[in-house]
Design an enzyme around this catalytic site. Structure first.
Site, short mmCIF file in Angstrom:
data_model
loop_
_atom_site.label_atom_id
_atom_site.label_comp_id
_atom_site.label_asym_id
_atom_site.label_seq_id
_atom_site.Cartn_x
_atom_site.Cartn_y
_atom_site.Cartn_z
N VAL A 121 0.48 -1.46 -0.09
CA VAL A 121 0.17 -0.50 0.09
C VAL A 121 0.73 1.63 -0.01
O VAL A 121 1.79 1.09 0.91
CB VAL A 121 -1.05 -0.21 1.36
N HIS A 122 0.26 2.54 -0.48
CA HIS A 122 0.89 3.97 -0.47
C HIS A 122 -0.32 4.68 -1.26
O HIS A 122 -0.72 4.63 -1.49
CB HIS A 122 2.45 3.55 -2.22
N LEU A 123 0.29 5.72 -0.53
CA LEU A 123 -0.33 7.01 -0.64
C LEU A 123 0.77 8.12 -1.69
O LEU A 123 1.51 8.40 -2.12
CB LEU A 123 -0.68 7.61 0.09
#
Length: 167
Positions: A121-123
């Protein structure tokens, strides 16, 4: 007569499409990349910020937890807080260096939602300017960036006062 657009870095993307065996976020977090290959701009205890190798705009950053996690629900409260704090810091530094008029922040969760890397996951933190959509993406599905990624990395590190990116 059409004129060619010189973008040699795109060939690397085409060649590696579908070949990514190692997680780029885990490689960055572990410090396994040489200085001329790392896009790390700031690192914290549980999360870090790196430049997107194939950005939507100059300064497009991604914030990821150090742990290899595929779901937002797997983040512990400390990671969630640090990712949020880092997103605020990213907007501040990008504002100082590039002066965007606004930002898009977003999570692309799952392949159908646009995630290029689905298992970590990454923003995304994407700086935006008034009128930043020009004829290139509209007519040719091409983005034009005025600065090399490593120069962008160095400018952001300097603004952060984080020359070693927290390693």
């Amino acid at each position: 007569m059409t004129k060619p657009l010189w973008a040699p870095w795109r060939l690397e993307y085409i060649k590696q499409a579908g070949e990514q065996a190692d997680c780029v976020f885990c490689e960055e977090a572990a410090g396994n990349l040489a200085e001329d290959a790392t896009l790390l701009v700031s690192a914290r205890e549980t999360a870090f910020a790196i430049l997107n190798k194939y950005p939507y705009s100059s300064g497009h950053l991604m914030i990821a937890p150090r742990r290899h996690l595929g779901a937002l629900a797997d983040l512990v409260p400390e990671e969630t807080l640090e990712i949020h704090q880092l997103s605020v810091a990213c907007m501040d530094v990008l504002g100082q260096v590039y002066g965007p008029a606004g930002f898009n922040l977003g999570w692309n969760v799952g392949h159908v939602a646009g995630a290029g890397i689905v298992d970590h996951v990454h923003l995304h933190v994407v700086p935006r300017w008034s009128g930043d959509t020009n004829f290139m993406p509209v007519l040719a599905d091409v983005k034009v960036l005025p600065e090399h990624l490593l120069e962008t990395r160095d400018r952001l590190r300097a603004a952060w006062g984080d020359a070693a990116a927290g390693r």
